[in-house]
Scaffold this motif. Structure first.
Motif, PDB file in Angstrom:
ATOM      1  N   ILE A   5     -17.651  15.466  40.136  1.00 21.07           N
ATOM      2  CA  ILE A   5     -18.918  14.761  40.339  1.00 21.07           C
ATOM      3  C   ILE A   5     -18.897  13.999  41.661  1.00 21.07           C
ATOM      4  O   ILE A   5     -19.882  13.991  42.413  1.00 21.07           O
ATOM      5  N   TRP A   6     -17.768  13.357  41.975  1.00 24.72           N
ATOM      6  CA  TRP A   6     -17.611  12.650  43.248  1.00 24.72           C
ATOM      7  C   TRP A   6     -17.826  13.589  44.433  1.00 24.72           C
ATOM      8  O   TRP A   6     -18.586  13.288  45.357  1.00 24.72           O
ATOM      9  N   PHE A   7     -17.156  14.760  44.394  1.00 22.99           N
ATOM     10  CA  PHE A   7     -17.258  15.720  45.494  1.00 22.99           C
ATOM     11  C   PHE A   7     -18.693  16.205  45.665  1.00 22.99           C
ATOM     12  O   PHE A   7     -19.251  16.161  46.778  1.00 22.99           O
ATOM     13  N   PHE A   8     -19.312  16.663  44.577  1.00 19.34           N
ATOM     14  CA  PHE A   8     -20.658  17.222  44.702  1.00 19.34           C
ATOM     15  C   PHE A   8     -21.708  16.137  44.948  1.00 19.34           C
ATOM     16  O   PHE A   8     -22.749  16.412  45.548  1.00 19.34           O
ATOM     17  N   GLY A   9     -21.422  14.919  44.518  1.00 19.67           N
ATOM     18  CA  GLY A   9     -22.315  13.812  44.847  1.00 19.67           C
ATOM     19  C   GLY A   9     -22.394  13.618  46.348  1.00 19.67           C
ATOM     20  O   GLY A   9     -23.484  13.511  46.920  1.00 19.67           O
ATOM     21  N   ILE A  10     -21.213  13.584  47.017  1.00 19.80           N
ATOM     22  CA  ILE A  10     -21.178  13.453  48.476  1.00 19.80           C
ATOM     23  C   ILE A  10     -21.790  14.689  49.134  1.00 19.80           C
ATOM     24  O   ILE A  10     -22.552  14.582  50.103  1.00 19.80           O
ATOM     25  N   PHE A  11     -21.474  15.872  48.596  1.00 15.49           N
ATOM     26  CA  PHE A  11     -21.973  17.131  49.161  1.00 15.49           C
ATOM     27  C   PHE A  11     -23.499  17.149  49.202  1.00 15.49           C
ATOM     28  O   PHE A  11     -24.103  17.467  50.240  1.00 15.49           O
TER      29      PHE A  11
ATOM     30  N   SER B  55     -16.822  19.425  52.647  1.00 14.78           N
ATOM     31  CA  SER B  55     -16.132  20.660  52.291  1.00 14.78           C
ATOM     32  C   SER B  55     -14.950  20.947  53.213  1.00 14.78           C
ATOM     33  O   SER B  55     -14.036  21.706  52.840  1.00 14.78           O
ATOM     34  N   THR B  56     -14.922  20.357  54.408  1.00 19.81           N
ATOM     35  CA  THR B  56     -13.789  20.527  55.313  1.00 19.81           C
ATOM     36  C   THR B  56     -12.497  20.015  54.681  1.00 19.81           C
ATOM     37  O   THR B  56     -11.409  20.518  54.958  1.00 19.81           O
ATOM     38  N   SER B  57     -12.615  19.019  53.814  1.00 26.68           N
ATOM     39  CA  SER B  57     -11.431  18.484  53.131  1.00 26.68           C
ATOM     40  C   SER B  57     -10.768  19.524  52.237  1.00 26.68           C
ATOM     41  O   SER B  57      -9.581  19.413  51.920  1.00 26.68           O
TER      42      SER B  57
ATOM     43  N   THR C 119     -15.805  29.912  53.923  1.00 25.94           N
ATOM     44  CA  THR C 119     -14.415  29.819  54.387  1.00 25.94           C
ATOM     45  C   THR C 119     -13.687  28.673  53.711  1.00 25.94           C
ATOM     46  O   THR C 119     -12.550  28.820  53.256  1.00 25.94           O
ATOM     47  N   ASN C 120     -14.342  27.531  53.629  1.00 28.08           N
ATOM     48  CA  ASN C 120     -13.714  26.369  53.015  1.00 28.08           C
ATOM     49  C   ASN C 120     -13.463  26.583  51.527  1.00 28.08           C
ATOM     50  O   ASN C 120     -12.426  26.174  50.992  1.00 28.08           O
ATOM     51  N   LEU C 121     -14.406  27.233  50.863  1.00 26.27           N
ATOM     52  CA  LEU C 121     -14.256  27.508  49.429  1.00 26.27           C
ATOM     53  C   LEU C 121     -13.117  28.493  49.177  1.00 26.27           C
ATOM     54  O   LEU C 121     -12.312  28.298  48.246  1.00 26.27           O
TER      55      LEU C 121
END
Length: 253
Positions: A11-17, A120-122, A40-42
């Motif tokens: 949720i944290w990741f997609f919230g920022i995304f 997503s670069t992370s 590429t990142n995925l």
């Protein structure tokens, strides 16, 4: 409520995304390079996640189980705090080495080839970079006797800050300046992704920027409009080549 507890990192990741999409990247959604960037990142995230599940998590657990147990035998709070600082410092050393040692750079280069910096670069970490980083971490865990609880907490905190400081989601500048004294922020990390080597060989810290200040790798400059993300000597590669390039004879060049 249980769903939130079990999946708060997702949720944290997609919230920022999605905040990035709404406020920063809304003009990128239909661009071909943005879609290739996310693909590429995925793919790198999936490859690294697979090797972690199959192998890396197990060797980390073994390193902790058969370690000296020095820190693990201290009081829980002291043990966890010291372990987080030690593992973060080890991460700083490995990250810096990945820029200065050609063999390690060939894997870390994939992370820096990204020309669109966002959360997503992370996720864009080559699976063999994750492998070598884990070996270094295992050595540190064994020597200092770091417990599995501390390892897990450090991993969670590292993920939160890695996603945050790669994101475009910035706080008010005065607040971020204060925060950047203690933890990494987007403004702190941006110079590290400039294509100019003078900037990208600085600000290596994952969680605590104090390491860059102590070891003279701190770059106080903020990202300029004339700067570009990526690497000056190479364009980005597609998803499949991002996995293959470090294994080729010209990897890292």
């Amino acid at each position: 409520m249980q769903l939130l507890k079990d999946n708060w990192l997702v949720i944290w990741f997609f919230g920022i995304f999605f905040l990035e999409l709404i406020f920063y990247h809304k003009n990128y959604v239909k661009r071909i390079e943005a879609k290739e960037h996310w693909k590429t990142n995925l793919l790198n995230f999936i490859a690294t996640k697979l090797i972690s599940i199959i192998f890396l998590i197990s060797i980390v657990n073994l390193a902790s189980k058969y370690s000296t147990h020095f820190l693990a035998n201290l009081s829980p709070l002291i043990s966890i705090v010291l372990s987080i600082f030690i593992l973060d410092f080890a991460g700083y050393i490995f990250h810096r080495a990945s820029h200065e040692i050609e063999f390690l750079w060939r894997f870390h280069e994939i992370h820096h080839l990204d020309e669109i910096l966002d959360v997503s670069t992370s996720l864009r970490v080559h699976f063999l970079e994750a492998f070598f980083h884990t070996l270094v971490s295992c050595l540190v865990i064994y020597i200092f006797g770091i417990g599995q609880e501390a390892i897990a907490i450090h991993s969670l905190i590292a993920f939160v800050f890695a996603t945050y400081h790669h994101s475009r989601f910035k706080l008010p500048i005065n607040l971020e300046k204060i925060l950047a004294l203690f933890v990494t922020t987007p403004s702190f990390h941006e110079p590290h992704h400039d294509e100019d080597i003078k900037n990208n060989q600085s600000n290596y810290a994952f969680i605590f920027p104090i390491w860059d200040r102590i070891f003279f790798t701190y770059n106080k400059r903020t990202f300029q409009s004339s700067w570009k993300f990526g690497l000056s000597y190479s364009k980005d590669v597609n998803a499949l080549n991002s996995l293959i390039k470090p294994l080729s004879k010209d990897g890292g060049k």
